[in-house]
Design an enzyme around this catalytic site. Sequence first.
Site, PDB file in Angstrom:
ATOM      1  N   HIS A   6       0.836  -1.205   0.000  1.00  0.00           N
ATOM      2  CA  HIS A   6       0.000   0.000   0.000  1.00  0.00           C
ATOM      3  C   HIS A   6       0.872   1.256   0.000  1.00  0.00           C
ATOM      4  O   HIS A   6       0.674   2.177  -0.811  1.00  0.00           O
ATOM      5  CB  HIS A   6      -0.906  -0.027   1.243  1.00  0.00           C
ATOM      6  CG  HIS A   6      -1.704   1.221   1.452  1.00  0.00           C
ATOM      7  ND1 HIS A   6      -2.969   1.393   0.942  1.00  0.00           N
ATOM      8  CD2 HIS A   6      -1.411   2.372   2.124  1.00  0.00           C
ATOM      9  CE1 HIS A   6      -3.438   2.580   1.294  1.00  0.00           C
ATOM     10  NE2 HIS A   6      -2.505   3.199   2.011  1.00  0.00           N
ATOM     11  N   GLU A   7       1.865   1.284   0.883  1.00  0.00           N
ATOM     12  CA  GLU A   7       2.739   2.455   0.968  1.00  0.00           C
ATOM     13  C   GLU A   7       3.686   2.536  -0.224  1.00  0.00           C
ATOM     14  O   GLU A   7       4.079   3.620  -0.654  1.00  0.00           O
ATOM     15  CB  GLU A   7       3.527   2.425   2.279  1.00  0.00           C
ATOM     16  CG  GLU A   7       2.677   2.449   3.536  1.00  0.00           C
ATOM     17  CD  GLU A   7       1.787   3.691   3.630  1.00  0.00           C
ATOM     18  OE1 GLU A   7       2.144   4.735   3.045  1.00  0.00           O
ATOM     19  OE2 GLU A   7       0.719   3.616   4.265  1.00  0.00           O
TER      20      GLU A   7
ATOM     21  N   HIS B 201       2.165   4.507  -2.889  1.00  0.00           N
ATOM     22  CA  HIS B 201       2.366   5.951  -2.655  1.00  0.00           C
ATOM     23  C   HIS B 201       3.766   6.371  -3.096  1.00  0.00           C
ATOM     24  O   HIS B 201       3.943   7.350  -3.823  1.00  0.00           O
ATOM     25  CB  HIS B 201       2.226   6.275  -1.162  1.00  0.00           C
ATOM     26  CG  HIS B 201       0.823   6.208  -0.646  1.00  0.00           C
ATOM     27  ND1 HIS B 201      -0.240   6.808  -1.274  1.00  0.00           N
ATOM     28  CD2 HIS B 201       0.315   5.634   0.476  1.00  0.00           C
ATOM     29  CE1 HIS B 201      -1.347   6.593  -0.570  1.00  0.00           C
ATOM     30  NE2 HIS B 201      -1.031   5.880   0.491  1.00  0.00           N
TER      31      HIS B 201
ATOM     32  N   ASP C  11      -4.678   7.675  -1.724  1.00  0.00           N
ATOM     33  CA  ASP C  11      -5.586   6.751  -1.046  1.00  0.00           C
ATOM     34  C   ASP C  11      -6.981   6.810  -1.653  1.00  0.00           C
ATOM     35  O   ASP C  11      -7.376   7.812  -2.274  1.00  0.00           O
ATOM     36  CB  ASP C  11      -5.676   7.092   0.439  1.00  0.00           C
ATOM     37  CG  ASP C  11      -4.430   6.678   1.203  1.00  0.00           C
ATOM     38  OD1 ASP C  11      -3.898   5.594   0.911  1.00  0.00           O
ATOM     39  OD2 ASP C  11      -3.992   7.434   2.087  1.00  0.00           O
TER      40      ASP C  11
END
Length: 853
Positions: free
Chosen positions: A155-156, A159, A166
């Site tokens: 998930h990170e 980014h 998000d």
Amino acid sequence: MGLFRSFVFLLMLYLLKGSNASLVQLNNNGYEGIIIAIDPAVPEDETLIEKIQNMVIDASTYLFEATENRFFFKNVSILIPENWKNITQYKRPKHESYKHADIRVAPPTLPGRYEPYTKQFTACEEKGEYIHFTPDFVLGKKQNEFGPSGRLLVHEWAHLRWGVFDEYNDDEPFYRAKCSTGITGLNRVYICQGDSCVTNRQCRTDSKTNLYEKDCQFFPDKDQTEKTSIMFMQGIDSTSNRLNRMNQAAQHFLLQTVENGSWVGMVHFDSSASIKSNPIQIISNSERRKLLESLPTVASGGTSICSGIKSGFQAIRNAYFQIDGSEIVLLTDGEDNTAKSCIEEVKQSGAIIHFIALGPVAAPEVIEMSTATGGIYVYASDEGQNNGLIDAFAALASGNIDASQQSLQLESKGLKLNSNDWMNGTVIIDSTVGKDTFFLITWNQQLPSIYLFDPSGISMGTFIVDSASKMAYLNIPGATKVGVWTYNIQAKASQETLTITVNSRAANSFVPPITVNAKMNKDTNSYPNPLIVYAEIVQGYLPILGANVTAFIESKFGETEVLELLDNGAGADSFKNDGVYSRYFTTYKENGMYNLKVRAHGGENAVTRSLRHPPNRAAYIPGWVVDGNIERNPSRPENDENTQTNVESFTRTATGGAFVVSNVPQSPSSLDVFPPSQITDLEATSHEDEISLTWTAPGDDFDVGKVQEYIIRISESILDLRDNFDDALQVNTTALLPNEANSKETFTFKPGNISEENETHIFIAIQSVDKSNLTSKVSNIVQVALFVPQEDYIPDEIHPDPSPDKNPPKSGLSISALVLLVVGSVVIVSLILSITIYFLNKRRNPSRPRTGF
């Protein structure tokens, strides 16, 4: 390709200077040069290094699956603080520095702020600065709050590397992404102070905005069946659903599939392995239930397949057994780049390794272990309605026991349903089975309403419900009533997945049951080569004809292709009415693993049992001439080639194992790469001056669709027709309009331009052309009589005459027979009917591989 190739442990020196640009590179779909730096303020803890390793391994697997096998973490360096004392075992860094670090493991920014985050102040699609994890998060102390560390790393990473934002908003939490609507849970106002909660009630809706009130929060169900986006609620993991499905399948295996007298043990493994039960002999339900207590209840991170196998070897030794001939069932949902370290040990062990791959990722080394040791390799996707995992375990019935003791699968079906929808159906218990019949129902969310009726319409007894495993089962240990059983199952929750599985054993040890065996002609294949699906239906060794046979081929992400298999002696099917049903498979969805499942149904008075001789039987020698006298051998039992007996209605399902396809284009191509299949059942008859041809229609793509046209050619020479088909005389086929594949084609024509001087026969072959002008291979060649030849005299006995001054004896062979022998075919000369010559490549064509059972 390993998901995580290597860790390089580096000593961090803060005296090194340099730019803060990331050193990450993408090489052959693997990210290299990733740096994870531990902050000097973090107390020394070598467990932290181990947890970082496990986090990256789990993240690599998740990233590989989420990106459809496009990306993975290939090489990672961990920078260790210089002030840690036990640093002599690590290497010194080169260009790596804290400023280069992509991921920082550092204390929280403020006390109590343990949330992971990515430092990102650029626009969407632009890279971030770094990822920040706290030691407590990496050590797993905050998993309940934020989810598994591996998933959150991905998930990170989205980014950091891709500049993705998000799909949620903490200020307006109920503007959720559309792809998350299937996530189940509760909306509650839940306010706590200290250890006590002062408010716990349902959320109210604002009549003006139609939104929930300010303090409303969403509490997701811990067990989810819906897949979530990487950027929305990454903490929701389908692992619990996988674990639940695994336990359902394992319970079915232990309760029904494993035969009495077998010895069964259990080993759990993640990054390490432990023996949960040494092998015990299955004598009664007591031993089965004892083993059920050893099933795992939680899923841990990491995968060490070699540790699991070696512990399995040790468990076998603990029971004072030799490893030779022992069988190990290996179930894993991850890839392990260390599996290659024990391949040779496994190959030399004498054990048989069965491999069940759960999910789209599997270590190729384990596939090699299974293949090399003669084990079964099966794949099960995450689509629970396909019932793949239970089917996989059901395929593991021992092949070393009598067929009457084996558990046969009669039904395997699943559906995705909304609340109050029904899954209805029937299953046939025929007279060859019915002993120890087992009905299994599974669900994902809530116990459904279950109704089961026997052939007389009597409702059956209460199912045993296992709420923890979300399954219910009914076991009928004695004889089961023969006939059609009816089930009605009603879902009680939305987004529900229901499955039903029915197994039974032979009713009589002296009457073999009807069985189905399925397989592909190859375990690995490269696009655009076709594959062939085979399903053999027999009772004992007698083939079953006239059944409806359907193949379900599931790709690694759950897409299913349905094929009707045929026993018509055309296309992929080599022999008509031999009980082996076949079909070409060419509709590849993606690269990777596929799984085969076959369902067979025989209707009453529509299915027969063939008693004719098998097509490839040995040549029978009626006797020998000894000293001028014939000594006869015992007469061979003969029967009418068309002798068949009716078979009652039946249903069966079978798993055909997994196979791997490579080089499939990522985007659909308009280029036609599949030609029509070869016509192999061309037949010809003559009447006066006309010749009639019949054959089974091929398809545009092998045996699917419709060809554009047929090319029929004739010749006075079989060799010329075979070797120079395009130069032979072409028949006018303007009036011949092709039908759909697998239809019966007929065509009548008058041969012309054929010289009758010394000619008694002509040879005919056919080729089909599709709409892309791709041509099939030339068909089998048939021979037809133009007029009745004179019968040649063949003496009963030929005695050699040693006198040199006498003429040599006649050979006893006619000119026409000699021609036929030259080309290697033996035919029977008929006065009226035409003769079909089948070359050796009709039965053993290297381009059309055959697989026996």
